[in-house]
Design a protein around this motif. Sequence first.
Motif, mmCIF file in Angstrom:
data_model
loop_
_atom_site.group_PDB
_atom_site.id
_atom_site.type_symbol
_atom_site.label_atom_id
_atom_site.label_comp_id
_atom_site.label_asym_id
_atom_site.label_seq_id
_atom_site.Cartn_x
_atom_site.Cartn_y
_atom_site.Cartn_z
ATOM 1 N N ASN A 96 23.441 8.469 78.129
ATOM 2 C CA ASN A 96 23.593 9.856 78.557
ATOM 3 C C ASN A 96 22.617 10.253 79.659
ATOM 4 O O ASN A 96 22.523 11.419 80.004
ATOM 5 N N HIS A 97 21.865 9.306 80.202
ATOM 6 C CA HIS A 97 20.925 9.552 81.302
ATOM 7 C C HIS A 97 19.886 10.610 80.935
ATOM 8 O O HIS A 97 19.493 11.430 81.761
ATOM 9 N N SER A 98 19.460 10.604 79.695
ATOM 10 C CA SER A 98 18.439 11.530 79.214
ATOM 11 C C SER A 98 17.496 10.770 78.289
ATOM 12 O O SER A 98 17.839 9.696 77.788
ATOM 13 N N ASP A 99 16.326 11.328 78.057
ATOM 14 C CA ASP A 99 15.400 10.745 77.086
ATOM 15 C C ASP A 99 15.859 11.002 75.654
ATOM 16 O O ASP A 99 15.429 10.336 74.731
ATOM 17 N N HIS A 100 16.718 11.982 75.473
ATOM 18 C CA HIS A 100 17.190 12.364 74.142
ATOM 19 C C HIS A 100 18.597 11.828 73.922
ATOM 20 O O HIS A 100 19.453 11.930 74.786
ATOM 21 N N GLN A 101 18.825 11.285 72.751
ATOM 22 C CA GLN A 101 20.129 10.740 72.392
ATOM 23 C C GLN A 101 21.079 11.872 71.997
ATOM 24 O O GLN A 101 20.654 12.942 71.563
ATOM 25 N N TYR A 102 22.382 11.604 72.135
ATOM 26 C CA TYR A 102 23.383 12.548 71.631
ATOM 27 C C TYR A 102 23.324 12.561 70.110
ATOM 28 O O TYR A 102 23.137 11.527 69.471
ATOM 29 N N LEU A 103 23.530 13.729 69.545
ATOM 30 C CA LEU A 103 23.602 13.875 68.094
ATOM 31 C C LEU A 103 25.020 14.282 67.730
ATOM 32 O O LEU A 103 25.638 15.101 68.413
ATOM 33 N N LYS A 104 25.520 13.720 66.642
ATOM 34 C CA LYS A 104 26.858 14.094 66.166
ATOM 35 C C LYS A 104 26.686 14.764 64.810
ATOM 36 O O LYS A 104 26.160 14.176 63.874
ATOM 37 N N THR A 131 27.484 15.886 57.966
ATOM 38 C CA THR A 131 26.943 14.562 58.228
ATOM 39 C C THR A 131 26.287 14.618 59.599
ATOM 40 O O THR A 131 26.733 15.347 60.488
ATOM 41 N N TRP A 132 25.235 13.876 59.772
ATOM 42 C CA TRP A 132 24.423 13.922 60.975
ATOM 43 C C TRP A 132 24.125 12.500 61.397
ATOM 44 O O TRP A 132 23.733 11.681 60.559
ATOM 45 N N GLU A 133 24.329 12.188 62.674
ATOM 46 C CA GLU A 133 23.999 10.843 63.140
ATOM 47 C C GLU A 133 23.604 10.860 64.612
ATOM 48 O O GLU A 133 23.991 11.751 65.366
ATOM 49 N N VAL A 134 22.814 9.860 64.987
ATOM 50 C CA VAL A 134 22.387 9.686 66.373
ATOM 51 C C VAL A 134 23.366 8.722 67.024
ATOM 52 O O VAL A 134 23.623 7.636 66.508
ATOM 53 N N ILE A 136 9.208 6.028 71.494
ATOM 54 C CA ILE A 136 10.348 6.486 70.701
ATOM 55 C C ILE A 136 9.877 7.598 69.783
ATOM 56 O O ILE A 136 8.687 7.717 69.501
ATOM 57 N N GLY A 137 10.797 8.412 69.335
ATOM 58 C CA GLY A 137 10.425 9.489 68.432
ATOM 59 C C GLY A 137 11.632 10.114 67.771
ATOM 60 O O GLY A 137 12.769 9.844 68.131
ATOM 61 N N TRP A 138 11.346 10.931 66.813
ATOM 62 C CA TRP A 138 12.377 11.646 66.059
ATOM 63 C C TRP A 138 12.137 13.147 66.220
ATOM 64 O O TRP A 138 12.088 13.903 65.266
ATOM 65 N N THR A 158 18.792 12.465 58.894
ATOM 66 C CA THR A 158 18.719 11.494 57.813
ATOM 67 C C THR A 158 17.467 10.635 57.989
ATOM 68 O O THR A 158 17.087 10.307 59.115
ATOM 69 N N PRO A 159 16.817 10.251 56.888
ATOM 70 C CA PRO A 159 15.561 9.500 56.987
ATOM 71 C C PRO A 159 15.699 8.147 57.689
ATOM 72 O O PRO A 159 14.762 7.689 58.327
ATOM 73 N N ASP A 160 16.843 7.519 57.578
ATOM 74 C CA ASP A 160 17.019 6.177 58.143
ATOM 75 C C ASP A 160 17.672 6.197 59.527
ATOM 76 O O ASP A 160 18.106 5.164 60.025
ATOM 77 N N ALA A 161 17.696 7.361 60.188
ATOM 78 C CA ALA A 161 18.385 7.500 61.472
ATOM 79 C C ALA A 161 17.614 6.801 62.594
ATOM 80 O O ALA A 161 16.397 6.641 62.542
ATOM 81 N N GLU A 162 18.368 6.441 63.618
ATOM 82 C CA GLU A 162 17.767 5.901 64.835
ATOM 83 C C GLU A 162 16.923 6.993 65.497
ATOM 84 O O GLU A 162 17.140 8.177 65.259
ATOM 85 N N PRO A 163 15.994 6.636 66.365
ATOM 86 C CA PRO A 163 15.195 7.660 67.063
ATOM 87 C C PRO A 163 16.078 8.556 67.923
ATOM 88 O O PRO A 163 17.051 8.105 68.520
ATOM 89 N N THR A 164 15.714 9.821 67.984
ATOM 90 C CA THR A 164 16.467 10.763 68.802
ATOM 91 C C THR A 164 15.890 10.856 70.212
ATOM 92 O O THR A 164 16.508 11.439 71.095
ATOM 93 N N PHE A 165 14.718 10.280 70.417
ATOM 94 C CA PHE A 165 14.039 10.327 71.708
ATOM 95 C C PHE A 165 13.609 8.918 72.106
ATOM 96 O O PHE A 165 13.035 8.184 71.317
ATOM 97 N N ARG A 166 13.903 8.537 73.352
ATOM 98 C CA ARG A 166 13.485 7.242 73.894
ATOM 99 C C ARG A 166 13.077 7.440 75.349
ATOM 100 O O ARG A 166 13.838 7.964 76.149
ATOM 101 N N HIS A 167 11.854 6.985 75.670
ATOM 102 C CA HIS A 167 11.382 7.037 77.052
ATOM 103 C C HIS A 167 10.456 5.843 77.263
ATOM 104 O O HIS A 167 9.361 5.810 76.696
ATOM 105 N N GLY A 168 10.920 4.877 78.020
ATOM 106 C CA GLY A 168 10.127 3.658 78.217
ATOM 107 C C GLY A 168 9.889 2.982 76.885
ATOM 108 O O GLY A 168 10.824 2.661 76.154
#
Length: 131
Positions: free
Chosen positions: A67-75, A59-62, A41-43, A28-38
């Motif tokens: 999760n101890h990863s740079d990538h967020q869980y996706l639902k 339906t898709w959401e972050v 951020i990124g999608w 979705t265009p308004d989703a939170e970033p799927t990647f975070r490192h320091g």
Amino acid sequence: MPITEDGVMQQTAIEEFIESTHIHLLNTPDAEPTFRHGNSIGWSDLTMKQGASLANQCTWEVLEEENHSDHQYLKIHLQTNTDTYSYLRFKTAFGGHSRFIKNFRSHVNIFYTAIVQAQSKQDLDQSTEEL
């Protein structure tokens, strides 16, 4: 965060790929970033599906869970009204199933009723002993 020229070229290439292969992006265009490192951020995590009918039922959401990863869980939630069918199946050795079903069919409802109406372990044992 400004998009570099390389970033614009990469985004254009991805958009052209999605359009040329008739794939639908579930992000979705308004989703939170799927990647975070320091501070970065990124999608970068894209979820794609071929076929518009299924894409319209998702339906898709972050998720914000740790999760101890740079990538967020996706639902990804698939919303369908698919009926599930199950059938009684009997297997016997050497292909004798047709004869088995023919002989057993007349007894199935009697056994099924006895099992459903069992009120105790003893009733259930008694109804299944005849099997």
